[in-house]
Design a protein around this motif. Structure first.
Motif, PDB file in Angstrom:
ATOM      1  N   VAL A 142      10.836 -12.789   1.601  1.00 32.80           N
ATOM      2  CA  VAL A 142      10.080 -12.397   0.329  1.00 32.80           C
ATOM      3  C   VAL A 142       9.558 -11.396   1.027  1.00 32.80           C
ATOM      4  O   VAL A 142      10.130 -10.432   2.201  1.00 32.80           O
ATOM      5  CB  VAL A 142       8.331 -13.236   1.245  1.00 32.80           C
ATOM      6  N   VAL A 143       9.032 -10.021   0.201  1.00 32.50           N
ATOM      7  CA  VAL A 143       8.431  -8.919   0.812  1.00 32.50           C
ATOM      8  C   VAL A 143       7.616  -8.678   0.138  1.00 32.50           C
ATOM      9  O   VAL A 143       7.359  -8.847  -1.035  1.00 32.50           O
ATOM     10  CB  VAL A 143       9.752  -7.693  -0.748  1.00 32.50           C
ATOM     11  N   VAL A 144       6.828  -7.526   1.206  1.00 33.22           N
ATOM     12  CA  VAL A 144       5.421  -7.809   1.041  1.00 33.22           C
ATOM     13  C   VAL A 144       5.520  -6.078   0.289  1.00 33.22           C
ATOM     14  O   VAL A 144       5.984  -5.376   1.700  1.00 33.22           O
ATOM     15  CB  VAL A 144       4.872  -8.159   2.375  1.00 33.22           C
ATOM     16  N   ARG A 145       4.929  -5.580  -0.438  1.00 32.04           N
ATOM     17  CA  ARG A 145       4.890  -4.019  -0.767  1.00 32.04           C
ATOM     18  C   ARG A 145       3.126  -3.662  -0.571  1.00 32.04           C
ATOM     19  O   ARG A 145       2.895  -4.588  -0.840  1.00 32.04           O
ATOM     20  CB  ARG A 145       4.916  -3.719  -1.808  1.00 32.04           C
ATOM     21  N   GLY A 146       3.190  -2.459   0.035  1.00 26.13           N
ATOM     22  CA  GLY A 146       1.680  -1.804   0.457  1.00 26.13           C
ATOM     23  C   GLY A 146       1.188  -3.077   1.063  1.00 26.13           C
ATOM     24  O   GLY A 146       1.710  -2.980   2.187  1.00 26.13           O
ATOM     25  N   SER A 147       0.187  -3.135   1.130  1.00 22.65           N
ATOM     26  CA  SER A 147      -0.666  -3.778   1.675  1.00 22.65           C
ATOM     27  C   SER A 147      -1.058  -5.820   1.023  1.00 22.65           C
ATOM     28  O   SER A 147      -1.696  -5.474   1.331  1.00 22.65           O
ATOM     29  CB  SER A 147      -2.939  -3.554   1.725  1.00 22.65           C
TER      30      SER A 147
END
Length: 234
Positions: free
Chosen positions: A109-114
């Motif tokens: 899982v990649v979480v970008r920004g908020s």
């Protein structure tokens, strides 16, 4: 006392005990196997779940556990990405949390920004919703590829270029709240072991703006959110 009266007395006691125990066993069985009620204590799942929403959780959906334990007797399905589940908080199993399931065991899982999400290279697309009255937040329809739900941000989900990768270990799960900028979730406490899963949230059976002053867990009948009653959890 005659033998007959002694037998009648024994019969009366047996009937009384049975009458008392039967409803207890029925309630226990329903909560152990079928459904269990929970109350939403925080705003981490806004806009889909509000503080003081009372929900039912389908405990039978994932499988069956040994009573009063976290050990599965049998499992008949695994939870799906995008489902809203109740689970025990990994850092204190006596506390229950509710979040949206983002990553299954083995997922990257990649979480970008908020809070813009990519799972195994597939982006969960965000489509901006119309602004809401008296609200400084931004709302987006998030598409997992299998289902859609609404999430909330302070501003743009990609206001920051920062990103973080989470490789979900085997036997564990990764969760996030729908209120992306105001949720203490897997980005903070990490992964949730499979044994701590309780079940998916099903329906909101009661909801209120506030509770009684004298009894904090009972809804104030003057503050019922009637439009939320019996809505499915999305």
């Amino acid at each position: 006392m005659t033998t007959t009266s002694q037998k009648n007395l024994k019969g009366t006691w047996a009937q009384a005990i049975g009458t008392f125990l039967l409803p207890v066993l029925i309630v226990f069985g329903i909560r152990w196997i079928v459904v269990e009620p929970f109350v939403i204590p925080s705003g981490s799942m806004i806009p889909n779940l509000l503080i003081h929403d009372h929900i039912l959780v389908k405990k039978y959906s994932l499988g069956l556990k040994i009573p009063f334990s976290d050990y599965w007797i049998m499992r008949w399905r695994t939870p799906q990405r995008g489902e809203v589940l109740v689970f025990r908080y990994p850092e204190n199993p006596d506390v229950y949390y509710i979040k949206r399931l983002i990553g299954l065991p083995g997922d990257v899982v990649v979480v970008r920004g908020s809070g813009q999400i990519t799972v195994n290279g597939q982006e969960w697309t965000l489509h901006e919703d119309p602004p809401r009255e008296d609200d400084n937040f931004s709302y987006f329809s998030e598409d997992t590829g299998q289902q859609k739900h609404v999430v909330r941000f302070y501003g743009s989900p990609l206001a920051s270029d920062e990103s973080k990768e989470y490789q979900v270990p085997e036997g564990e799960y990764f969760f996030m709240g729908d209120n992306r900028d105001q949720s203490s979730d897997g980005r903070v406490f990490g992964y949730v072991p499979e044994k701590y899963l309780i079940g998916p949230a099903s329906v909101i059976w009661l909801s209120c703006e506030s509770t009684l002053t004298s009894v904090s867990y009972i809804c104030d009948p003057r503050q019922i959110r009637w439009k939320r009653l019996f809505n499915s959890v999305q």
